[in-house]
Design an enzyme around this catalytic site. Structure first.
Site: not given
Length: 396
Positions: A121, A64, A61, A223
């Site tokens: 997320s 992202k 993730s 993140k």
């Protein structure tokens, strides 16, 4: 005589030296269990820790961030607005993994989708944004890869907007840190969202997964990521007083291990090193020789604050010198940029590196200096001849 003079000028004006004692030492680098890791001191651009940073790996993730970059650019360019709404497709609604829990057929604002990506997320939120901007997620992923190369992410390739496992979906640790820094510097208004601790959508509240945000260490982004292949990872940034660090760790075995590594790195990076200012912007560093000036020397200053990161337990001598890549020829104006720089040489900050550490700072003329007469010209010629002779003698 003219050719001889030019040769002398080429040699002699290359280098002007002075020394300053700074007590500095080498400290032990942080020992991490992460598969790859990179720690950058943003204030000085110093690399504090580097472990396999160029190898493309599954970013989970954390990729992202590239999806968000594409969204932020679209907002900046006026292609979309925060209050625009995008429809939730069946593909987005059915997507597994971390979710914003969007309902199929619903229309959601870009602003809420951004929060769903950053804080929750949400894979579903990523797909809705991708489809809203590029028509399909596949088209969006192609655009992500093209744009990544354009902004300097040389070891990144994207096949989706979410970080969902795919053999061709890769990023390097270096690319992740580069992208994180670009987002913070270019889009500060959106970067603030990374510090939000919680977001509620459709009566479902989810907390930010970044473990550093609650540790009182100055963290304000960015993140987390996890897949079975990638392990647990984190791209993070934190600020304490004048200093900011950005780092990434990947391939950890659990949420707890990721949190401990993140806390350890942040604590180490801020406690082991200190920032010291040696010259303020525009403060005079020294006087350098001038050709054809009313005076033989002109004051030189720094165009920016000269700040150096040092180990707290400093013990080793450091040298400084000015490098002039071409002669200074009058007339000169205050603030005129010089083709050269201040060079600071010291030991590396951490033991894993070898050799000297060199730092470079731009310099400028610190006063107006007009052209001199014949006497000044003759005196300069004699000084050049003398300096050139001594320089050649020392080199032999």
């Amino acid at each position: 005589m003219k050719n001889l003079r030019n040769q002398f000028m080429t040699k002699i004006f290359i280098f002007s030296t002075f020394l300053l004692c700074i007590w500095s030492t080498v400290v032990q680098g942080f020992s991490t269990t992460a598969r790859t890791a990179l720690v950058i001191d943003n204030t000085t651009s110093e690399v504090l820790l580097s472990k396999d940073v160029d190898r493309p790996i599954p970013p989970a993730s954390m990729s992202k961030l590239m999806t968000l970059w594409m969204v932020f650019e679209s907002l900046e360019e006026g292609k979309i607005d925060l209050d625009d709404t995008f429809r939730v497709s069946r593909k987005a609604w059915k997507k597994g993994g971390s979710k914003m829990f969007l309902r199929e057929g619903a229309y959601v604002t870009v602003e809420n989708l951004i929060k769903g990506v950053i804080i929750q997320s949400g894979n579903d939120a990523c797909i809705v944004l991708a489809e809203g901007i590029a028509g399909t997620e596949e088209n969006f992923a192609e655009l992500m890869t093209i744009r990544a190369k354009e902004i300097g992410l040389s070891n990144s390739n994207f096949t989706n907007s979410t970080g969902w496992p795919d053999p061709k979906h890769k990023m390097s640790s270096k690319d992740l840190v580069t992208l994180a820094n670009k987002i913070r510097e270019r889009y500060p208004i959106y970067y603030k969202i990374f510090d939000d601790l919680e977001f509620t959508w459709d009566n479902i509240s989810q907390k930010n997964r970044n473990p550093l945000l609650l540790m009182n260490l100055g963290a304000d982004g960015l993140k987390t990521g996890y897949t079975e292949e990638a392990g647990y990872g984190l791209i993070a940034s934190a600020k304490q007083n004048e200093r900011r660090i950005t780092f990434v760790i990947t391939g950890l075995k659990s949420v707890g291990q990721r949190a401990r590594e993140a806390k350890g790195i942040t604590t180490w990076a801020f406690r082991k090193f200190k920032l010291k200012t040696y010259f303020k912007k525009s403060s005079i560093i020294l006087e350098a020789p001038v050709w054809r000036g009313k005076k033989e020397r002109v004051k030189i200053s720094a165009t920016e604050d000269v700040r150096i990161l040092l180990a707290n337990d400093a013990r080793e001598n450091t040298k400084m010198h000015i490098v002039l890549k071409e002669p200074l020829i009058a007339p000169l104006k205050k603030g005129q940029k010089i083709n050269g720089h201040l060079v600071i040489e010291t030991a590396p900050l951490v033991k894993i590196r070898e050799g000297k550490r060199q730092l470079f700072f731009p310099i400028e003329v610190s006063e107006d200096l007009g052209r001199g007469g014949l006497a000044n010209k003759l005196a300069t010629n004699l000084n050049i001849l003398k300096s050139n002779f001594l320089s050649l003698f020392r080199s032999n």
